[in-house]
Design an enzyme around this catalytic site. Structure first.
Site, PDB file in Angstrom:
ATOM      1  N   LYS B 160     111.634  42.375  57.304  1.00  0.00           N
ATOM      2  CA  LYS B 160     111.622  41.589  56.076  1.00  0.00           C
ATOM      3  C   LYS B 160     111.375  40.141  56.477  1.00  0.00           C
ATOM      4  O   LYS B 160     111.749  39.690  57.571  1.00  0.00           O
ATOM      5  CB  LYS B 160     112.914  41.749  55.281  1.00  0.00           C
ATOM      6  CG  LYS B 160     114.158  41.121  55.820  1.00  0.00           C
ATOM      7  CD  LYS B 160     114.398  39.679  55.489  1.00  0.00           C
ATOM      8  CE  LYS B 160     114.240  39.382  54.026  1.00  0.00           C
ATOM      9  NZ  LYS B 160     114.307  37.894  53.832  1.00  0.00           N
ATOM     10  N   THR B 171     114.708  33.876  56.242  1.00  0.00           N
ATOM     11  CA  THR B 171     115.174  34.752  57.302  1.00  0.00           C
ATOM     12  C   THR B 171     114.166  35.851  57.599  1.00  0.00           C
ATOM     13  O   THR B 171     113.615  36.459  56.692  1.00  0.00           O
ATOM     14  CB  THR B 171     116.509  35.395  56.904  1.00  0.00           C
ATOM     15  OG1 THR B 171     117.506  34.390  56.966  1.00  0.00           O
ATOM     16  CG2 THR B 171     116.888  36.523  57.849  1.00  0.00           C
ATOM     17  N   GLU B 249     106.097  32.931  50.429  1.00  0.00           N
ATOM     18  CA  GLU B 249     106.434  32.874  49.007  1.00  0.00           C
ATOM     19  C   GLU B 249     105.288  32.266  48.208  1.00  0.00           C
ATOM     20  O   GLU B 249     104.937  31.115  48.377  1.00  0.00           O
ATOM     21  CB  GLU B 249     107.763  32.127  48.827  1.00  0.00           C
ATOM     22  CG  GLU B 249     108.905  33.013  49.315  1.00  0.00           C
ATOM     23  CD  GLU B 249     110.239  32.319  49.425  1.00  0.00           C
ATOM     24  OE1 GLU B 249     111.246  33.020  49.487  1.00  0.00           O
ATOM     25  OE2 GLU B 249     110.275  31.083  49.453  1.00  0.00           O
TER      26      GLU B 249
END
Lengths: 379, 379
Positions: B160, B171, B249
């Site tokens: 992830k 993270t 993002e």
């Protein structure tokens, strides 16, 4: 108080679309500090050379084109700008300071400058309108011209600069004038110190544009105590630095990060800069989100000596909301959120328990409009 | 090929709203690399301690809460997670690796973990559905689960990570499994090298989150040549790093910066990272604006030894458009713009004439959605 209120300063400027040209007539001593970028624009190289002897008779500035990464031709063009100004002002071309701001890697339109310079010169003067036109001539994506002054220090300054969000690359030009009498060596020493504690808190070490230029000129007509002058110069630059942060491309909020209790001042400054530069902190501030975890994390990766004993608060200058007390979260997010929503000038205080080092940085939030402005700049 | 296709790997996971819990049963040798952030999350501290002897029997992971900056309670909670997994798997709690990702500074909801762990354990298995549920359990703001494998190396990995745009703080957790037989010392050496040349090109030195964790587990059931394994591990991590960049993002484009001709590899890497991290470069790529001046300027402030003799091109892997040739702008912006518009995986090549140093970095563009996601994360 405008730059033209400093005895001996005459100026004018013109703006046509993206392009601007400004001219200053001023006899005096001069000092300058320039970008630390290894790729230095032609005007930076020429200006530094020209002011080496500490004497100036004129300043010529263009906006819309940075004359950076333009090789030999760029140097020729920067020198021709000085020659054009010298011809109009009736002085040696090596007594002319020069600065440029705008797009990188394109040749200057010297025809336009040759044609416009006499026009700018013909209306040179010391009225507020002259100062206004000079300010307008030097800005690029700025939403407003930055100005500050000190009656006490007999200082007035005008500047352009925005988009320092990274802080990364938007050119800052600042022209400060004083009637206080100092020689160029004194000016340089005081200028360096004032820039270090103000503009360099915005433009993190090395992250400077190819064109950054701050000039300080003394017309030498009055006496001001040196320590008063130093203090006032700091105030003038601090005000301009805050104005630049406020005009950060698309910015809606400006903030200061004040760090105490670091192992050293260097460590504390590393933390302040890491926090002020963090995209996650910047976006959280835009969203009025008191996400202090991002601040702690930025402190953690800053390179400074940090442990979990951190006290953290948000303040608007009047009220102070503590979010973390010596490592213990206080669950005061809702109060902090309200404070953030009601203020566009925040102070983030970070207290470590490592030593007595102090640090300081100025930042602004990261918004949709930053992305918009910078995704479309040259198109 | 899923992680469950590695002989000896059993897993499962559950996701409820923002919160997830994953469990792996695997006996073998293990190595891990962790965040360089000075503020280390409790699970990082506990995991590093637990894998010190190089032996593992289980892995427990939660998402939604980073268990970072949570003091003594955080350490207790991370240890309890290991104890819960050990109880279910029937092993020593010090043979359990643990990882967390999510919001910083909030206590774990241990009640939820205590309740859900037996449920996750009860359906542990090695079906593709099990691998899928584990992947879903560990993601947070990720748009997709990152996976890569190598048949040749007998390696499968799941990860992830997103929002590495700064690169700053999102993270990354990566769990890689292999049936190739290596002891923990060998694993560590190969892991370190592979991470340095892939993930660390995304997460600039030190700019890591409080929780970053990469684990490599060998079940030791097969033989693979060490040099082949090293190469394949690199490929697997390179693929995951690119997937993370793609899921930056709000990102719409991913790009690599390849630098040649630097004074040293360190210098070339400084340049690659400065360019890949520049907000102005990132926004220009979003806007398909071949604003190479921003790239040159980032090289200039990178701290590396740089002069104007730079050759610069944009490539989509097939076609290559040169924008600057040894310092000379080529006025090919329109072709470059078209190439940018038609590709979402760009290569920026920068060639200096300083030496033979090579550098590499991976980045993604900066978009409206990055601001949106991060301005609203905890609200």
């Amino acid at each position: 108080m405008e730059i033209t209120d400093i005895d001996g300063v005459f100026c004018n400027g013109i703006k046509e679309g993206k392009y601007g040209l400004g001219l200053v007539k001023v006899k005096g001593s001069i000092a300058g500090v320039f970008t630390q970028n290894k790729i230095r624009a032609a005007p930076v190289i020429v200006c530094e050379e020209n002011i080496r002897e500490g004497v100036v008779e004129g300043i010529i500035v263009n906006s819309g084109n940075a004359n950076a990464y333009t090789g030999e031709q760029g140097l020729k063009d920067a020198k021709e700008m000085c020659r054009i100004a010298a011809g109009l002002l009736g002085c040696d071309e090596r007594r002319v300071a020069v600065a440029s701001t705008g797009v990188i890697g394109r040749k200057l339109n010297m025809d336009w400058i040759r044609k416009k310079a006499p026009e700018v010169y013909s209306s040179l003067g010391n009225s507020p309108e002259n100062a206004h036109r000079f300010g307008e001539a030097i800005v690029t994506t700025d939403k407003f011209v930055k100005k500050a002054h000190s009656e006490k220090g007999r200082i007035a300054a005008v500047a352009k600069g925005a988009g320092m969000i990274a802080p990364n690359m938007a050119t800052m030009l600042c022209f400060a004038f004083t009637s206080a009498k100092f020689d160029s060596g004194e000016l340089y020493e005081m200028l360096k110190k004032a820039v270090d504690s103000t503009f360099n808190r915005l433009t993190v070490d090395g992250d400077t544009s190819t064109n950054d230029t701050v000039l300080l000129v003394s017309t030498g007509k009055e006496r001001v105590e040196k320590d008063i002058f130093e203090q006032e110069l700091h105030s003038v630059f601090y005000s301009i630095a805050k104005q630049i942060a406020r005009d950060g491309e698309g910015a809606t909020k400006v903030f200061e990060v004040r760090v105490e209790g670091g192992m050293s001042d260097d460590d504390a400054n590393l933390i302040a800069r890491a926090v002020a530069s963090s995209l996650l902190v910047k976006t959280a501030i835009f969203g009025c989100d008191p996400n202090w975890g991002r601040i702690i994390a930025a402190a953690g990766y800053s390179g400074a000596d940090v442990d979990e004993r951190i006290t953290l608060s948000f303040s608007d200058g009047k009220e102070e909301i503590f979010l973390v007390d010596a490592g213990r979260p206080l669950e005061t997010e809702e109060q902090a959120r309200k404070l953030m929503q009601n203020s566009d000038d925040l102070i983030i205080k970070i207290k470590l328990e490592k030593g007595s080092g102090k640090g300081f940085a100025i930042g602004c939030d990261l918004t949709y409009d930053y992305v918009k402005l910078n995704a479309e700049y040259t198109t």
